[in-house]
Motif scaffolding. Structure first.
Motif, PDB file in Angstrom:
ATOM      1  N   GLU A  67       7.432 -35.743 124.695  1.00 58.25           N
ATOM      2  CA  GLU A  67       7.500 -34.497 125.338  1.00 58.25           C
ATOM      3  C   GLU A  67       7.840 -34.525 126.589  1.00 58.25           C
ATOM      4  O   GLU A  67       7.022 -33.776 126.955  1.00 58.25           O
ATOM      5  CB  GLU A  67       5.707 -34.534 124.663  1.00 58.25           C
ATOM      6  N   ARG A  68       7.672 -35.707 127.022  1.00 61.22           N
ATOM      7  CA  ARG A  68       7.784 -36.517 128.694  1.00 61.22           C
ATOM      8  C   ARG A  68       9.458 -36.827 129.026  1.00 61.22           C
ATOM      9  O   ARG A  68       9.233 -37.211 130.166  1.00 61.22           O
ATOM     10  CB  ARG A  68       6.782 -37.212 128.847  1.00 61.22           C
ATOM     11  N   SER A  69       9.914 -36.699 128.096  1.00 62.01           N
ATOM     12  CA  SER A  69      11.247 -37.272 127.901  1.00 62.01           C
ATOM     13  C   SER A  69      12.923 -36.293 128.469  1.00 62.01           C
ATOM     14  O   SER A  69      12.676 -35.120 127.196  1.00 62.01           O
ATOM     15  CB  SER A  69      11.723 -38.474 127.488  1.00 62.01           C
ATOM     16  N   VAL A  70      13.341 -36.489 128.956  1.00 60.03           N
ATOM     17  CA  VAL A  70      14.980 -35.441 128.633  1.00 60.03           C
ATOM     18  C   VAL A  70      15.959 -36.947 128.575  1.00 60.03           C
ATOM     19  O   VAL A  70      16.535 -37.841 129.195  1.00 60.03           O
ATOM     20  CB  VAL A  70      15.247 -34.854 129.874  1.00 60.03           C
ATOM     21  N   LEU A  71      16.684 -36.915 127.520  1.00 58.90           N
ATOM     22  CA  LEU A  71      17.854 -37.433 127.604  1.00 58.90           C
ATOM     23  C   LEU A  71      19.058 -36.759 128.041  1.00 58.90           C
ATOM     24  O   LEU A  71      19.480 -35.682 127.657  1.00 58.90           O
ATOM     25  CB  LEU A  71      18.498 -38.034 125.776  1.00 58.90           C
ATOM     26  N   LEU A  72      19.823 -37.473 128.081  1.00 62.35           N
ATOM     27  CA  LEU A  72      21.160 -37.311 129.723  1.00 62.35           C
ATOM     28  C   LEU A  72      22.525 -37.768 128.497  1.00 62.35           C
ATOM     29  O   LEU A  72      22.632 -39.226 128.571  1.00 62.35           O
ATOM     30  CB  LEU A  72      20.923 -37.215 130.649  1.00 62.35           C
ATOM     31  N   MET A  73      23.194 -37.033 127.761  1.00 64.96           N
ATOM     32  CA  MET A  73      24.782 -37.434 127.461  1.00 64.96           C
ATOM     33  C   MET A  73      25.711 -36.454 128.303  1.00 64.96           C
ATOM     34  O   MET A  73      25.419 -35.347 128.628  1.00 64.96           O
ATOM     35  CB  MET A  73      24.591 -37.276 126.222  1.00 64.96           C
ATOM     36  N   MET A  74      26.852 -37.536 128.641  1.00 71.83           N
ATOM     37  CA  MET A  74      27.717 -36.786 129.848  1.00 71.83           C
ATOM     38  C   MET A  74      29.085 -37.315 128.866  1.00 71.83           C
ATOM     39  O   MET A  74      29.972 -38.306 129.110  1.00 71.83           O
ATOM     40  CB  MET A  74      27.356 -37.696 131.068  1.00 71.83           C
ATOM     41  N   GLU A  75      29.700 -35.786 128.797  1.00 67.13           N
ATOM     42  CA  GLU A  75      30.872 -36.015 128.933  1.00 67.13           C
ATOM     43  C   GLU A  75      32.065 -36.738 130.179  1.00 67.13           C
ATOM     44  O   GLU A  75      32.015 -35.225 130.853  1.00 67.13           O
ATOM     45  CB  GLU A  75      31.690 -34.835 127.326  1.00 67.13           C
ATOM     46  N   VAL A  76      32.399 -37.403 131.001  1.00 67.34           N
ATOM     47  CA  VAL A  76      32.738 -37.639 132.140  1.00 67.34           C
ATOM     48  C   VAL A  76      34.552 -37.806 132.069  1.00 67.34           C
ATOM     49  O   VAL A  76      35.117 -38.460 131.291  1.00 67.34           O
ATOM     50  CB  VAL A  76      31.980 -38.315 132.956  1.00 67.34           C
ATOM     51  N   ALA A  77      34.796 -37.180 132.797  1.00 64.47           N
ATOM     52  CA  ALA A  77      36.752 -37.286 133.410  1.00 64.47           C
ATOM     53  C   ALA A  77      36.876 -38.620 133.369  1.00 64.47           C
ATOM     54  O   ALA A  77      37.989 -39.645 132.701  1.00 64.47           O
ATOM     55  CB  ALA A  77      37.370 -36.239 134.716  1.00 64.47           C
ATOM     56  N   ASP A  78      36.101 -39.168 133.649  1.00 63.26           N
ATOM     57  CA  ASP A  78      36.350 -40.556 134.739  1.00 63.26           C
ATOM     58  C   ASP A  78      36.197 -41.496 133.534  1.00 63.26           C
ATOM     59  O   ASP A  78      37.356 -42.889 133.410  1.00 63.26           O
ATOM     60  CB  ASP A  78      35.053 -41.514 135.682  1.00 63.26           C
ATOM     61  N   HIS A 122      27.797 -34.898 117.950  1.00 61.09           N
ATOM     62  CA  HIS A 122      26.794 -34.886 116.277  1.00 61.09           C
ATOM     63  C   HIS A 122      25.470 -35.958 116.839  1.00 61.09           C
ATOM     64  O   HIS A 122      24.318 -35.557 116.108  1.00 61.09           O
ATOM     65  CB  HIS A 122      27.599 -36.130 115.061  1.00 61.09           C
ATOM     66  N   HIS A 123      26.346 -37.218 117.520  1.00 59.62           N
ATOM     67  CA  HIS A 123      24.409 -37.930 118.391  1.00 59.62           C
ATOM     68  C   HIS A 123      23.511 -36.841 118.307  1.00 59.62           C
ATOM     69  O   HIS A 123      22.172 -37.105 118.396  1.00 59.62           O
ATOM     70  CB  HIS A 123      24.594 -38.914 118.725  1.00 59.62           C
ATOM     71  N   ALA A 124      24.206 -35.601 119.697  1.00 56.58           N
ATOM     72  CA  ALA A 124      22.667 -35.318 120.075  1.00 56.58           C
ATOM     73  C   ALA A 124      21.920 -34.047 118.870  1.00 56.58           C
ATOM     74  O   ALA A 124      21.214 -34.141 119.554  1.00 56.58           O
ATOM     75  CB  ALA A 124      23.415 -34.653 121.296  1.00 56.58           C
ATOM     76  N   GLN A 125      22.977 -34.192 118.264  1.00 58.91           N
ATOM     77  CA  GLN A 125      22.401 -32.958 117.292  1.00 58.91           C
ATOM     78  C   GLN A 125      21.180 -33.582 116.708  1.00 58.91           C
ATOM     79  O   GLN A 125      20.325 -33.256 116.329  1.00 58.91           O
ATOM     80  CB  GLN A 125      23.461 -32.796 116.400  1.00 58.91           C
ATOM     81  N   ALA A 126      21.537 -34.779 116.378  1.00 56.91           N
ATOM     82  CA  ALA A 126      20.625 -35.889 115.396  1.00 56.91           C
ATOM     83  C   ALA A 126      19.879 -35.950 116.485  1.00 56.91           C
ATOM     84  O   ALA A 126      18.526 -35.741 115.835  1.00 56.91           O
ATOM     85  CB  ALA A 126      21.642 -37.613 115.147  1.00 56.91           C
ATOM     86  N   LEU A 127      19.515 -36.203 117.499  1.00 59.32           N
ATOM     87  CA  LEU A 127      18.413 -36.620 118.319  1.00 59.32           C
ATOM     88  C   LEU A 127      17.614 -35.237 118.757  1.00 59.32           C
ATOM     89  O   LEU A 127      16.125 -35.796 118.722  1.00 59.32           O
ATOM     90  CB  LEU A 127      19.353 -37.104 119.951  1.00 59.32           C
ATOM     91  N   ARG A 128      18.281 -34.666 118.961  1.00 59.59           N
ATOM     92  CA  ARG A 128      17.471 -33.031 118.463  1.00 59.59           C
ATOM     93  C   ARG A 128      16.748 -33.472 117.843  1.00 59.59           C
ATOM     94  O   ARG A 128      15.590 -32.493 117.786  1.00 59.59           O
ATOM     95  CB  ARG A 128      18.258 -31.716 119.238  1.00 59.59           C
ATOM     96  N   THR A 129      17.312 -33.230 116.386  1.00 61.08           N
ATOM     97  CA  THR A 129      17.044 -32.519 115.074  1.00 61.08           C
ATOM     98  C   THR A 129      15.316 -33.602 114.614  1.00 61.08           C
ATOM     99  O   THR A 129      13.670 -33.735 114.266  1.00 61.08           O
ATOM    100  CB  THR A 129      17.448 -32.952 113.597  1.00 61.08           C
TER     101      THR A 129
END
Length: 510
Positions: A28-39, A60-67
């Motif tokens: 409830e107090r966290s934001v998970l940041l996932m980044m696809e970056v060119a570097d 797919h892992h982002a979906q699982a985390l949201r679930t």
């Protein structure tokens, strides 16, 4: 999204639910940041399938985390506002979310670790960098083990890990009375035995979208995407693991060093991409393998060989990577400077063993450890290829290659560029070893039994030439004494002819 949250970046090789950065975090107090970056996709020219696998697994892992109830802020590679780097995306996320702090699991590589360590000063908020507890040995444990040792041999570290985990142990003694059954694991593959069919996973909508993105954006990168069939979720990876335990592990030990034309997997697990990206837990896999032995379905040599690769070799190279420091990548003990031949990127060569190993690598981004060590790696060290270039090639071409695991394997084990930190001798051979462990030579235009002439197997002259070039370094090496005795028994004219054969071949490569 929560107000003034904790920002928790999840990197592309941290696709685990039991990540240390999530320990104690409040969804409830966290934001998970996932980044696809060119570097991260272009610091070397990664194989197309490697990029596709990582991006699809991340989505797919982002979906699982949201679930599971987490808030996930996901930045795709084709987002027009994408900053192109981890630090650039952290800066944008700090602006979006005004977090009270950042919690992150330590990076697996030196260059990314340096980024993480700069964030607190750069953004003016607390940054908690936590140990990666998915490994069995902490960096501190490895340093304690390595302290004051003249030789950092894996075997003794492996015994420490066996005792720590209790795997295949009877009290303080190893199951069966021996620590290591490697001598039982060197049989050539029986041609009539039916190898287990690897599981194939049809790309779903997410994976198809990623494949289209990679094909368009990385058209000049090596490799193919036409036959992409890797698992991209933890559930699929688990299916692959269960299939290996049932069908591959029973004969894995006997035939783990074997090679057959047209057979990419044999009895290997092909689980390393999923372990190294976080979809599978390595200790859990070892427990599964141990259970197969305890239930009487798999022999001790197979299970011990498999467990040794994970809690022995994998843990050892990770500890060594952090122990030796970034200059390890520049070591060149053999003073080798030849560029890799172009066929490493095309697979087009008359050497059938090389064509097989390279061909499947370009098709699938995978080859098993003997193809890497005793075919492509062996050839590179015999011709005197620049180890830094060899390192870059392995890093870019294999789906399971992250620098922490690839670099020690290539610079130390394969190319002996570290002068013996890992291996007690170079892993080099003539064509005889490849002939013994495979059926490759029977389909080759070269004759593995010839040393001289247009039809002679190139590995033969190159092997003896390597020994001659480096006799000052290895002539007194006990493990190479027989090879040097055989070389010194040859007539001088024969030695000159062999070296001339090698020189002519190397001139053609240039």
């Amino acid at each position: 999204m929560p107000k003034s949250p904790t920002l928790i970046p999840i990197l592309g090789d941290q696709l685990s639910m039991n990540l240390s950065s999530l320990d104690g975090a409040d969804p409830e107090r966290s934001v998970l940041l996932m980044m696809e970056v060119a570097d991260e996709t272009t610091y070397v020219r990664h194989h197309k399938a490697k990029i596709a696998y990582i991006l699809s697994a991340m989505r797919h892992h982002a979906q699982a985390l949201r679930t599971a109830g987490w808030t996930v802020d996901y930045v795709t590679l084709d987002d027009p506002d994408n900053a192109g780097s981890f630090t650039g995306e952290i800066a944008r996320a700090v602006e979006r979310h005004a977090p009270k702090g950042i919690v992150v699991t330590q990076a697996g590589e030196w260059r990314v670790a340096a980024m993480l360590e700069a964030w607190e000063t750069m953004f003016g908020i607390p940054v908690d960098i936590r140990p990666d507890t998915r490994f069995i040995a902490s960096q501190a444990e490895f340093e304690e083990w390595a302290k004051d040792r003249k030789e950092l041999r894996m075997e003794f570290f492996y015994r420490l890990m066996r005792r720590k985990t209790g795997l295949l142990m009877k009290g303080d003694k190893p199951e069966g009375g021996k620590w290591n059954y490697d001598a039982d694991n060197r049989k050539p593959a029986p041609k009539k035995d039916r190898q287990p069919e690897p599981l194939r996973f049809a790309p779903d909508r997410i994976t198809r979208e990623v494949i289209e993105l990679v094909a368009a954006r990385f058209a000049d990168h090596p490799g193919a995407l036409d036959d992409f069939a890797y698992a991209t979720t933890a559930a699929e990876a688990r299916q692959q693991a269960e299939a290996f335990m049932a069908h591959g592990l029973p004969k894995f030990g006997d035939y783990q060093d074997a090679m057959l034309t047209g057979q990419h997997q044999l009895w290997h697990s092909v689980l390393s991409p999923y372990i190294n990206s976080g979809l599978l837990d390595p200790l859990d896999l070892c427990r599964m393998a141990e259970a197969e032995y305890e239930d009487g379905r798999v022999s001790l040599n197979s299970v011990e060989g498999y467990i040794r690769q994970i809690i022995g070799w994998r843990e050892y190279v990770r500890g060594l990577y952090w122990h030796v420091g970034p200059d390890y990548a520049e070591r060149n003990f053999l003073r080798a400077h030849r560029p890799l031949p172009g066929f490493y990127w095309t697979g087009e060569t008359d050497m059938h063993c090389m064509a097989e190993a390279l061909g499947q690598t370009l098709d699938t981004a995978h080859a098993h450890h003997i193809q890497r060590l005793m075919v492509t790696g062996n050839f590179a060290v015999l011709i005197g290829a620049d180890p830094a270039e060899v390192h870059r090639w392995y890093l870019e071409i294999y789906i399971d290659a992250y620098e922490w695991v690839e670099l020690p394997n290539v610079v130390g084990m394969s190319q002996f560029a570290d002068g013996g930190v890992i291996a007690s001798k170079p892993y080099v051979s003539s064509g005889a070893y490849i002939n013994r462990m495979s059926d490759y030579c029977g389909a080759c235009r070269y004759d593995v039994k010839q040393r001289l002439g247009e039809d002679a197997c190139p590995f033969n002259a190159l092997y003896w030439d390597f020994l001659a070039r480096h006799e000052g370094r290895f002539g007194d090496n006990v493990r190479m004494a027989m090879a040097y005795r055989n070389w010194n028994r040859m007539a001088e004219d024969d030695q000159k002819a062999i070296r001339a054969q090698a020189a002519a071949f190397l001139e053609k490569l240039t």
